[in-house]
Design a protein around this motif. Sequence first.
Motif, mmCIF file in Angstrom:
data_model
loop_
_atom_site.group_PDB
_atom_site.id
_atom_site.type_symbol
_atom_site.label_atom_id
_atom_site.label_comp_id
_atom_site.label_asym_id
_atom_site.label_seq_id
_atom_site.Cartn_x
_atom_site.Cartn_y
_atom_site.Cartn_z
ATOM 1 N N SER A 212 0.836 -1.207 0.000
ATOM 2 C CA SER A 212 0.000 0.000 0.000
ATOM 3 C C SER A 212 0.867 1.252 0.000
ATOM 4 O O SER A 212 0.550 2.245 -0.675
ATOM 5 N N PHE A 213 1.938 1.216 0.749
ATOM 6 C CA PHE A 213 2.828 2.388 0.775
ATOM 7 C C PHE A 213 3.500 2.596 -0.572
ATOM 8 O O PHE A 213 3.629 3.742 -1.045
ATOM 9 N N GLU A 214 3.942 1.503 -1.216
ATOM 10 C CA GLU A 214 4.559 1.648 -2.536
ATOM 11 C C GLU A 214 3.565 2.222 -3.536
ATOM 12 O O GLU A 214 3.918 3.073 -4.371
ATOM 13 N N LEU A 215 2.306 1.776 -3.446
ATOM 14 C CA LEU A 215 1.284 2.310 -4.352
ATOM 15 C C LEU A 215 1.025 3.778 -4.068
ATOM 16 O O LEU A 215 0.920 4.598 -5.009
ATOM 17 N N ALA A 216 0.928 4.145 -2.784
ATOM 18 C CA ALA A 216 0.679 5.547 -2.436
ATOM 19 C C ALA A 216 1.847 6.430 -2.871
ATOM 20 O O ALA A 216 1.639 7.559 -3.344
ATOM 21 N N ARG A 217 3.079 5.943 -2.694
ATOM 22 C CA ARG A 217 4.222 6.738 -3.112
ATOM 23 C C ARG A 217 4.261 6.879 -4.630
ATOM 24 O O ARG A 217 4.572 7.962 -5.153
ATOM 25 N N HIS A 218 3.929 5.808 -5.360
ATOM 26 C CA HIS A 218 3.918 5.899 -6.825
ATOM 27 C C HIS A 218 2.867 6.902 -7.296
ATOM 28 O O HIS A 218 3.151 7.731 -8.187
ATOM 29 N N GLN A 219 1.671 6.844 -6.674
ATOM 30 C CA GLN A 219 0.625 7.786 -7.106
ATOM 31 C C GLN A 219 0.977 9.215 -6.733
ATOM 32 O O GLN A 219 0.601 10.154 -7.434
ATOM 33 N N PHE A 220 1.700 9.400 -5.633
ATOM 34 C CA PHE A 220 2.148 10.750 -5.290
ATOM 35 C C PHE A 220 3.186 11.239 -6.300
ATOM 36 O O PHE A 220 3.168 12.423 -6.731
ATOM 37 N N GLU A 221 4.101 10.361 -6.700
ATOM 38 C CA GLU A 221 5.158 10.762 -7.630
ATOM 39 C C GLU A 221 4.597 11.118 -9.001
ATOM 40 O O GLU A 221 5.128 12.000 -9.685
ATOM 41 N N VAL A 222 3.511 10.421 -9.413
ATOM 42 C CA VAL A 222 2.940 10.727 -10.724
ATOM 43 C C VAL A 222 1.848 11.790 -10.626
ATOM 44 O O VAL A 222 1.243 12.134 -11.646
ATOM 45 N N GLY A 223 1.580 12.274 -9.433
ATOM 46 C CA GLY A 223 0.629 13.357 -9.249
ATOM 47 C C GLY A 223 -0.815 12.939 -9.077
ATOM 48 O O GLY A 223 -1.712 13.787 -9.141
ATOM 49 N N TYR A 224 -1.082 11.664 -8.818
ATOM 50 C CA TYR A 224 -2.459 11.214 -8.636
ATOM 51 C C TYR A 224 -2.975 11.381 -7.202
ATOM 52 O O TYR A 224 -4.174 11.282 -6.946
ATOM 53 N N SER A 225 -2.038 11.564 -6.236
ATOM 54 C CA SER A 225 -2.456 11.736 -4.841
ATOM 55 C C SER A 225 -1.536 12.751 -4.176
ATOM 56 O O SER A 225 -0.501 13.129 -4.728
ATOM 57 N N SER A 226 -1.899 13.140 -2.993
ATOM 58 C CA SER A 226 -1.153 14.159 -2.261
ATOM 59 C C SER A 226 -0.102 13.516 -1.368
ATOM 60 O O SER A 226 -0.103 12.308 -1.122
ATOM 61 N N ARG A 227 0.797 14.396 -0.859
ATOM 62 C CA ARG A 227 1.798 13.929 0.096
ATOM 63 C C ARG A 227 1.143 13.416 1.380
ATOM 64 O O ARG A 227 1.677 12.544 2.054
ATOM 65 N N LEU A 228 -0.024 13.972 1.734
ATOM 66 C CA LEU A 228 -0.724 13.552 2.950
ATOM 67 C C LEU A 228 -1.050 12.059 2.895
ATOM 68 O O LEU A 228 -0.826 11.332 3.861
ATOM 69 N N GLU A 229 -1.569 11.591 1.775
ATOM 70 C CA GLU A 229 -1.920 10.185 1.676
ATOM 71 C C GLU A 229 -0.684 9.298 1.732
ATOM 72 O O GLU A 229 -0.699 8.225 2.365
#
Length: 491
Positions: A212-229
């Motif tokens: 889950s953390f790897e997915l959240a970090r990937h989505q943050f890096e590509v701009g799909y989610s915020s740093r908060l998530e």
Amino acid sequence: MNRPRISLIALALPLALGACTMAPQPKPASTLNVPQGWRTPAPAAGAPEVAARDAGSNPAPGVVERDWWRSFGDPALDTLVRRALDNNGDLRVARARLQEYAARIRVAESARLPALNVSVGPTRSRAIGPFGTPVESTSVAGSVQASYELDLFGRVAGAVEAARFDNLSQEAALDAAALSVAANTASGYLNLLGLDAQLELARATLESRERSFELARHQFEVGYSSRLEMSQAEAELHATAAAVPQLQRQIALQEQALNLLLGASPGPVARGTDLLSLREPAVTPGLPSELLRRRPDIAQAENALAAADASLAVARSQLLPSIRLTASIGAAAHSLPDLLSSPEDLWSIGGSVLAPLFDAGRLRAQAEIAGTVRDRAVYAYETVVRTAFAETDNALASIDGLHRQLVEAEARRVAAGEVLRVARNRYTNGYASYLEELDAQRTSFTADVNALQLRASLLAAHVDLYRALGGGWAPATGVSPAPAASAAQSR
């Protein structure tokens, strides 16, 4: 001159016996009430019944098999309990104490037989003769003395009876200690399996949190989610990772506690089956009145009461006269060769009656002390019985409550797992934020841990019930503690 002396003795003897008498010390009134039944309904089927059914027989209600720990269906547990019963330090001390009390019986019984003593000794003396001159002489004497006390008032018999009841009490104490060691070993092992299951769950959850953390970090890096998530996913990852060493520490402590029970050095403890594969036993407790014959601690208290009552009888008999017969036969001569060839024969025979007339109340006080010891034994017996009733009722209530809790916990676990699955799909497809999945993860993990803990607690409650029911203990052949205590209380 002889008749007045005989009359004086005949008058003094009844007075002496009257001075030796003491008012009876009645036992305290009983405040014990045996309940007619248990507050909580008993389980429907017992583990010993399962074992008996496998063997093709049906045991009577309320019967608990002696090796009750086998009801859980784990050979490793059976091995651990047997090792604990063989090597536990407290049990070894109890066995040594039992040997001591067996020797005390022989000490008490020795008073029933005559005592024989042999003495041989030379004597060299110097004295003033009839003409005022010193005279030196040498003599050698040897003799055999015998003494025997007539047990007219049962003092010796009472001492033997008290010693035997003390020995029976120690036998029951050893059985009670063995039951405690077996129950503590079983509880510790079940707790260890519960911790193993929680550790396995924590490691599996940690792997899920890492994904889950790897997915959240990937989505943050590509701009799909915020740093908060991404930060929330990282925090949850570390929280789950911290649970792993905590559980490992608890497992190490539990293994060490088991090794102490086993009399072993620190090290890992072998496991058999896992927590979820253990059988859930259920015992038919029978009637509360039957519990009085199934617990070794109750037998211990009963025999301690009987021993205290016999000791009271012994203390009261000290106030009565004692009659001792003595006899001796020997030889004397002026030298050792004369002693062996032509000695002078010596002999004596007699008897004595010793009756206490005045001792400043010492013997009466000792009898009163023995009476208070007997009274305390009565109170202790009643407390042990009440404790047995309470422990059995508590174990039945725990099994009933934990079983119903576990049903609800399993339903919650299944529902929480479904919530997590839906929340993860919604987050993966972009229909919900990560907060929704994070909340579902926490709920699912909590529900899983709660279900495992309740499962372990339910199995441990069955151990408590076995312990409360006496664990299949039965009095030794020819020994019936309950009648013994009844006889003691009726004295």
